[in-house]
Design a protein around this motif. Structure first.
Motif, short mmCIF file in Angstrom:
data_model
loop_
_atom_site.label_atom_id
_atom_site.label_comp_id
_atom_site.label_asym_id
_atom_site.label_seq_id
_atom_site.Cartn_x
_atom_site.Cartn_y
_atom_site.Cartn_z
N MET B 1 0.86 -1.20 0.00
CA MET B 1 0.00 0.00 0.00
C MET B 1 0.88 1.23 0.00
O MET B 1 1.64 1.46 0.94
CB MET B 1 -0.87 -0.01 1.26
CG MET B 1 -1.91 1.10 1.29
SD MET B 1 -3.22 0.73 0.12
CE MET B 1 -3.91 2.33 -0.14
N LEU B 3 1.15 5.32 -0.26
CA LEU B 3 0.42 6.58 -0.14
C LEU B 3 1.16 7.68 -0.89
O LEU B 3 2.37 7.79 -0.77
CB LEU B 3 0.28 6.98 1.33
CG LEU B 3 -0.45 6.03 2.27
CD1 LEU B 3 -0.48 6.63 3.68
CD2 LEU B 3 -1.87 5.77 1.79
N LEU B 27 7.25 11.84 4.64
CA LEU B 27 6.23 11.26 5.50
C LEU B 27 5.44 10.19 4.74
O LEU B 27 5.14 9.12 5.28
CB LEU B 27 5.29 12.36 6.01
CG LEU B 27 4.33 12.01 7.12
CD1 LEU B 27 5.06 11.45 8.35
CD2 LEU B 27 3.52 13.24 7.53
N GLU B 30 7.46 7.05 4.83
CA GLU B 30 7.43 6.38 6.14
C GLU B 30 6.10 5.66 6.36
O GLU B 30 6.06 4.50 6.77
CB GLU B 30 7.61 7.40 7.27
CG GLU B 30 9.00 7.99 7.37
CD GLU B 30 9.04 9.18 8.31
OE1 GLU B 30 8.12 9.30 9.17
OE2 GLU B 30 9.96 10.00 8.20
N LEU B 31 5.00 6.36 6.09
CA LEU B 31 3.69 5.76 6.32
C LEU B 31 3.47 4.58 5.38
O LEU B 31 2.92 3.55 5.79
CB LEU B 31 2.58 6.81 6.13
CG LEU B 31 2.61 8.00 7.09
CD1 LEU B 31 1.44 8.94 6.83
CD2 LEU B 31 2.57 7.54 8.55
N SER B 33 5.75 2.57 4.21
CA SER B 33 6.52 1.40 4.64
C SER B 33 5.83 0.73 5.83
O SER B 33 5.84 -0.50 5.95
CB SER B 33 7.97 1.77 4.94
OG SER B 33 8.06 2.46 6.17
N LEU B 35 2.53 0.74 6.36
CA LEU B 35 1.34 0.07 5.81
C LEU B 35 1.70 -1.18 5.01
O LEU B 35 0.99 -2.18 5.06
CB LEU B 35 0.53 1.05 4.95
CG LEU B 35 -0.17 2.17 5.75
CD1 LEU B 35 -0.73 3.22 4.81
CD2 LEU B 35 -1.27 1.60 6.64
#
Lengths: 494, 95
Positions: B1, B3, B27, B30-31, B33, B35
C-alpha cells in the motif's frame, strides 16, 4: 547497613519499622541521588518538597502508632503519564505545556493512601509511544547501565520505553520503585533493559482513570521494582476496582505478596514454539533455555505450547493502537488545556497547535490511525486487525487450558545505543515482538532480570499468566528470580 | 500500500495536523513502509471470526443517571490557554 538507595520496598519497610532510619532520611537520600543523577534525565519534574512533606507525615503516623499503609514512607517515582493534583503533568509532550491537573489519578491516589512518597514525575516517550525513550519533548533518558564489551561499549544506551525514566530511576538508585504504564511492552521492555522487575497486570486490574490515554483497550498501569516481592507489594497498593473506570474489574485485591510461597512444584510452564524466531540472538535463546532449566529444577512441568498467530501480533497492534490513539489524542485542540498556537480560523488554530505540539512519532501514529479509521479503509484495516486480535486471544485461551504460566524472553536484544534504530519505525517496533501479544490479549506479564549479555547488559525473561491470576504469575516469577540470583548493578553509582 | 503526497496531505487535514509541504514526501514514504508491513494481515483468513470488542470478559456497568459532580467551573477553566469571563475562547467561527 545497606545503603538507603539500595533498599527494596521490603527492606525499606523493615528498616522503617525497626527505626533504623526515618522516612524523611530515606526520602532525603533519594532526593540527593535524584539530583546527582540528573545527567540521566530520568525525571521531568522533581518534587522534593512534596516528598519531604509526605515522608514527615509518614514518620508522624509511625510515631503516633497510627494505621500504616502498605508502602508507608517508601519513596517512588511517578511516570509523568499519571495526573497528579497541583503538579505539572506533561506526558512528555509539548502539547501539554503547563498542564497542572486539578485532580489525582486513581492509581497515584491509591499509592498515596498506601503511604508512598512521590519523589517526582518520571520521563517517558511522548504519550508513551516508543520503545527507547527517545521521543520525549524533554529529551531522551539514558540507561544507568553501560556495556563493558562489544560495539556499544562505553556508549550512552537507551533505557527502553516508554517507561524509560521510571526504569532508569529504579535501576540507578534514584527511587525505591516506580509506576509505569504498559500498552505494548512499555513496562516490561524497559525493565529488561535496566535490570529490574516490571509487571503489567491484567487489563482491568488497575484503574485507568487519570492516566493520560494512549490506546484505551491496551493501556494498563503497573509496578517497576527491584524484586518480585516488591512488585507484589506495590501492585496491591495500586490495584482495585474504581467506579470511575468502567473497564476496571469489580474484584477484590488479593494479598499478592502472600502468593510468593516459593513452592512451584507441579506448576505447568508453557514454552511457545512460535517465539523461537528465525535469526534469534543465540544469547537470548540461551537465557530462555536457562530459564526453562531453572523452573524444571524447581519442580515445574515444562510443556510445549503453540500460539500460532504470534507473527501477526505486531502488525495487529500497529493498527489497533494508532487507531485508538488518533481518537484519544483528538482532545488536544488548543482550547481547553496546554499549548495553543493561534491561527486565522478555528481549523487553522487546531492545525497549528497540533502540528507544533505533537512530536514526529506521535504524528506518525495519529496519521496511521486516522487512515485506518477513515471511510473506505475501516474494514480492511481496523476490523481486520480486531479479528486477528480475537485469534491471538484465542491462542492464549487454548494454551492456558494446558499450562499455568508461559515463559518467553522479554525483548529480542539488550539495551542499544542512543541514536540507533531512530530512522526506521518498523525496526523500532520489533522491540516489542514478545510483549505485544500479551497486551492484545489483556493478560498479565512480568519481566524478571535473569542474566547478563556478553556485553555486560541485563536481560529479562518474561512470564505470562492467566487473566486475573497474578498470584500464580508472581509465584513463578519469584522462582525464576531465586534461581537467577541476579545481583548485578549498573556500573555507575546511583 | 503506497500513499502519495496528496493522500497524506488529506489524512493530515482529517487529523488537523499542519505538515509543511516539503515534509509530505518523506512522510508518505514512512507511512507507506508501515502500511506495507501491516499488509501481511491480509494473508490470514478471518472469515467468520468476530472482531474483538472488549478485552475484559465483563458486562459494562451502568450507573444511575444523576449528577455526581459539578460547580467547579474555575477548576475546569484553570488550564485553558486563553479563558475569558468564565468561558473558553476560540477564533471567530461565525461571520
Amino acid at each position: 547497613m545497606t545503603k538507603l538507595t539500595d533498599l527494596t520496598i521490603r527492606g525499606a519497610l523493615d528498616g522503617l519499622a525497626a527505626k533504623e532510619f526515618s522516612a524523611a532520611e530515606l526520602a532525603e537520600a533519594h532526593i540527593q541521588a535524584m539530583e546527582a543523577g540528573r545527567d540521566l534525565n530520568a525525571f521531568i519534574t522533581e518534587t522534593p518538597e512534596i516528598a519531604l512533606e509526605r515522608a514527615r507525615e509518614s514518620d508522624n503516623r509511625r510515631a503516633k502508632g497510627d494505621a500504616l499503609g502498605a508502602m508507608d514512607g517508601v519513596p517512588i517515582a511517578m511516570k509523568d503519564l499519571f495526573c497528579t493534583e497541583g503538579v505539572l503533568t506533561t506526558a512528555a509532550s509539548h502539547i501539554l505545556d503547563g498542564f497542572t491537573p486539578p485532580y489525582e489519578s486513581t492509581v497515584s491516589a491509591n499509592l498515596r493512601s498506601a503511604g508512598a512518597v512521590m519523589l517526582g514525575k518520571a520521563n517517558l516517550d511522548e504519550f508513551a509511544m516508543g520503545s527507547a525513550n527517545i521521543t520525549s519533548y524533554y529529551g531522551p533518558v539514558k540507561n544507568p547501565w553501560k556495556a563493558t564489551d562489544g560495539k556499544d561499549a562505553g556508549k550512552d544506551l537507551v533505557p527502553g520505553g516508554s517507561s524509560g525514566g521510571s526504569a532508569a530511576a529504579v535501576s540507578g538508585g534514584m527511587a525505591v520503585a516506580a509506576t509505569g504504564t504498559d500498552t505494548g511492552g512499555s513496562i516490561r521492555q524497559p525493565a529488561s533493559f535496566c535490570g529490574i522487575v516490571g509487571l503489567k497486570p491484567t487489563y482491568g486490574r488497575c484503574s485507568r482513570w487519570g492516566v493520560i490515554a494512549f490506546a484505551s483497550s491496551l493501556d494498563q498501569a503497573g509496578p517497576m521494582t527491584k524484586t518480585v516481592e516488591d512488585a507484589a507489594i506495590m501492585l496491591g497498593a495500586m490495584a482495585g476496582h474504581d467506579p470511575k473506570d468502567s473497564t476496571s474489574a469489580p474484584m477484590a485485591v488479593p494479598d499478592f505478596a502472600a502468593a510468593l510461597s516459593g513452592d512451584v512444584k507441579g506448576l505447568k510452564i508453557g514454552i511457545p514454539k512460535e517465539y523461537r524466531m528465525d535469526g534469534m540472538d543465540p544469547e537470548i535463546q540461551a537465557l530462555w533455555d536457562q530459564g526453562v532449566n531453572w523452573l524444571k529444577a524447581a519442580g515445574c512441568e515444562i510443556k510445549d505450547v503453540s500460539l500460532p498467530h504470534t507473527k501477526y501480533a505486531l502488525a495487529t497492534y500497529y493498527i489497533v493502537a494508532p487507531a485508538e490513539c488518533s481518537a484519544n489524542l483528538a482532545r488536544y485542540d488548543g482550547v481547553r488545556y496546554g499549548l495553543r498556537i493561534p491561527g486565522d480560523s478555528l481549523d487553522d488554530m487546531y492545525m497549528n497547535t497540533r502540528g507544533e505540539g505533537f512530536g514526529h512519532e506521535v504524528q506518525r501514529r495519529i496519521l496511521i490511525g486516522t487512515y485506518a479509521l477513515s471511510s473506505g479503509y475501516y474494514d480492511a484495516y481496523y476490523i481486520k486487525a480486531q479479528k486477528v486480535r480475537t485469534l491471538i486471544a484465542n491462542d492464549f485461551k487454548a494454551a492456558f487450558e494446558d499450562v499455568d504460566v508461559i515463559l518467553t524472553p522479554t525483548a529480542p536484544t539488550p539495551a542499544f545505543a542512543l541514536g540507533e534504530k531512530q530512522e526506521d519505525p518498523v525496526a523500532m517496533y520489533l522491540n516489542d515482538v514478545f510483549t505485544v501479544p500479551t497486551s492484545l490479549a489483556g493478560l498479565p506479564g512480568i519481566s524478571v532480570p535473569a542474566g547478563l549479555s556478553k556485553s555486560g547488559l541485563p536481560l529479562g525473561l518474561q512470564l505470562i499468566g492467566r487473566a486475573f491470576d497474578e498470584e500464580t504469575l508472581l509465584r513463578a516469577a519469584h522462582a525464576v528470580e531465586l534461581a537467577a540470583a541476579f545481583n548485578h548493578k549498573p556500573g555507575r553509582e546511583g | 500500500m503506497s500513499l502519495d503526497k496528496d493522500t497524506v496531505k488529506n489524512i493530515a487535514y482529517l487529523a488537523r495536523i499542519r505538515v509543511d509541504d516539503e515534509k509530505l514526501e518523506p512522510l508518505a514514504g514512512e507511512l507507506s513502509s508501515i502500511l506495507d508491513w501491516i499488509e501481511q494481515l491480509q494473508e490470514l483468513d478471518t472469515d467468520g471470526v468476530p472482531p474483538m470488542a472488549s478485552v475484559a470478559a465483563m458486562k459494562l456497568p451502568q450507573r444511575k443517571d444523576v449528577v455526581t459532580d459539578g460547580n467547579c467551573r474555575d477548576a475546569v477553566l484553570k488550564n485553558a490557554p486563553d479563558p475569558e469571563d468564565g468561558f473558553y475562547t476560540v477564533p471567530k467561527v461565525v461571520e
